[in-house]
Design an enzyme around this catalytic site. Sequence first.
Site, PDB file in Angstrom:
ATOM      1  N   CYS A 173      27.337  44.236  32.167  1.00 18.17           N
ATOM      2  CA  CYS A 173      27.181  43.675  33.621  1.00 18.17           C
ATOM      3  C   CYS A 173      25.533  43.855  34.083  1.00 18.17           C
ATOM      4  CB  CYS A 173      28.386  44.589  34.287  1.00 18.17           C
ATOM      5  SG  CYS A 173      30.619  44.030  33.386  1.00 18.17           S
ATOM      6  N   HIS A 313      25.921  47.723  43.109  1.00 18.97           N
ATOM      7  CA  HIS A 313      26.686  47.083  41.990  1.00 18.97           C
ATOM      8  C   HIS A 313      28.152  47.065  43.341  1.00 18.97           C
ATOM      9  CE1 HIS A 313      28.050  46.223  38.051  1.00 18.97           C
ATOM     10  NE2 HIS A 313      28.903  46.991  38.690  1.00 18.97           N
ATOM     11  N   GLU A 324      27.318  55.770  41.695  1.00 15.94           N
ATOM     12  CA  GLU A 324      26.474  54.570  42.759  1.00 15.94           C
ATOM     13  C   GLU A 324      26.160  55.267  43.575  1.00 15.94           C
ATOM     14  OE1 GLU A 324      25.237  50.280  43.436  1.00 15.94           O
ATOM     15  OE2 GLU A 324      27.675  50.816  43.449  1.00 15.94           O
ATOM     16  N   LYS A 345      30.686  42.129  45.949  1.00 17.99           N
ATOM     17  CA  LYS A 345      31.743  41.710  45.050  1.00 17.99           C
ATOM     18  C   LYS A 345      33.043  41.635  46.101  1.00 17.99           C
ATOM     19  CE  LYS A 345      29.771  43.538  40.755  1.00 17.99           C
ATOM     20  NZ  LYS A 345      28.220  44.372  41.560  1.00 17.99           N
ATOM     21  N   HIS A 350      34.192  40.233  41.213  1.00 16.57           N
ATOM     22  CA  HIS A 350      32.793  40.295  39.655  1.00 16.57           C
ATOM     23  C   HIS A 350      32.721  39.321  38.664  1.00 16.57           C
ATOM     24  CE1 HIS A 350      30.373  42.904  36.990  1.00 16.57           C
ATOM     25  NE2 HIS A 350      30.858  44.276  37.218  1.00 16.57           N
ATOM     26  N   PHE A 409      28.808  48.475  31.205  1.00 14.40           N
ATOM     27  CA  PHE A 409      29.897  48.948  30.267  1.00 14.40           C
ATOM     28  C   PHE A 409      28.626  48.613  28.732  1.00 14.40           C
ATOM     29  CE2 PHE A 409      34.241  47.342  30.333  1.00 14.40           C
ATOM     30  CZ  PHE A 409      34.640  48.249  32.263  1.00 14.40           C
TER      31      PHE A 409
END
Length: 429
Positions: A173, A313, A324, A345, A350, A409
């Site tokens: 990502c 993010h 975060e 998002k 996403h 990930f």
Amino acid sequence: MSGGGERRAVVTGIGVVAPGGVGREAFWELLTEGRTATRRLSLFDPAEFRSQVAAEVDFDPAGAGLSAREIRRMDRAAQFAVVSAREAIADSGLDLATVRPERIAVGLGSAVGCTMGLEEEYTVLSDQGRNWLVDHEYGVPHLYGYMIPSTLAVEVAWAAGAEGPVSLVSTGCTSGIDAVAHAVQLIEEGSADVALAGATDAPISPISAACFDAIRATTARNDDPEHASRPFDRDRAGFVLGEGSAVLVLEEKTAAEARGAHVYGEIIGSAGRSNAHHMTGLKPDGREMAEAIGVALHQARLDPTQVGYINAHGSGTKQNDRHETAAFKRALGDHAYDIPVSSIKSMIGHSLGAIGSIEVAACALVLDRQVVPPTANLENPDPTCDLDYVPRIAREHRTDVVLTVGSGFGGFQSAMVLARPGAVAHRRS
């Protein structure tokens, strides 16, 4: 190639294919109006899945200018990328015929490549999964291309006539941020004068839905799709899968200024780190993301207090949102409490590897138009996420420097810093 002195990369063109509208202006309008493009999934029947919502692109490839042959040849992700690239080139006003083709580069990112094409073809070749040994004679002529992720970058290179360095970055990502960062480096080191940089993903398919269902990463808030993506909200329940693409035209700064190009912003710092910890797990202190932010700011020769906006993010999982938030505090100190932060998002979902480039595009537009997008659906803030997460309504806000971050990930953590043209005296360390 430009003359002596430090080479710097600026953004002169933006192309976007995103949920809620195809094209840069439709994308920006959705963000600044705080509208959400999340809905019940329609690309396939989601009835058997735990999460049944998605942020889909209403995309007509022929209407977007693709030929019948291009549509037959390209996976949906490649179609997104080529349409975005063509818009970015047109927006830049750059006549690529005036640039030596070997001085034009492509840096594209993707997390899952041609997922939709591969799954569709496997279904046909295996006779709906009944045959373990598939019959290749039923495959489409371009099936091999679906299996090779670099095909996506090749399609963009063909569309632009780019004969310089062409690469496909796949770091989960964070692919979008990392691909743009790689393209910036090509310009700075003198390997290219123009680069098409961005990412694309079209992962809304049964196999993707099943994978995210298995780890319960996506939301099960199926009764209210419009409000399903809720980053930093106490009632969030996972992310909403999306799709899309963004491609930027990057040019060497001196050459762009010499031709009178409109410059959205300059990319002045980037960094990536890995937590070497867990495929999906994040350490709560946010140390690796904070390290990436710190290195990006050091590369840009900026103090944390100069950051005026953060594009988070903000996936909408408790683990990520808290990680975060801790990273921002760790990297930016007390100034973190004074910076507007938002997650787009919340509106467009996403889109895995593509989202990083879409967020870089949003940051360039923030610098150009001095408006900060909101975090939609942020109604009941998580008390552990106590920064200024710009709830629900866009905010006019003067900023010279923006920070965007990504988390993927595998433990990937990336950060990028952009500056408004002429706002920051900058030299690389």
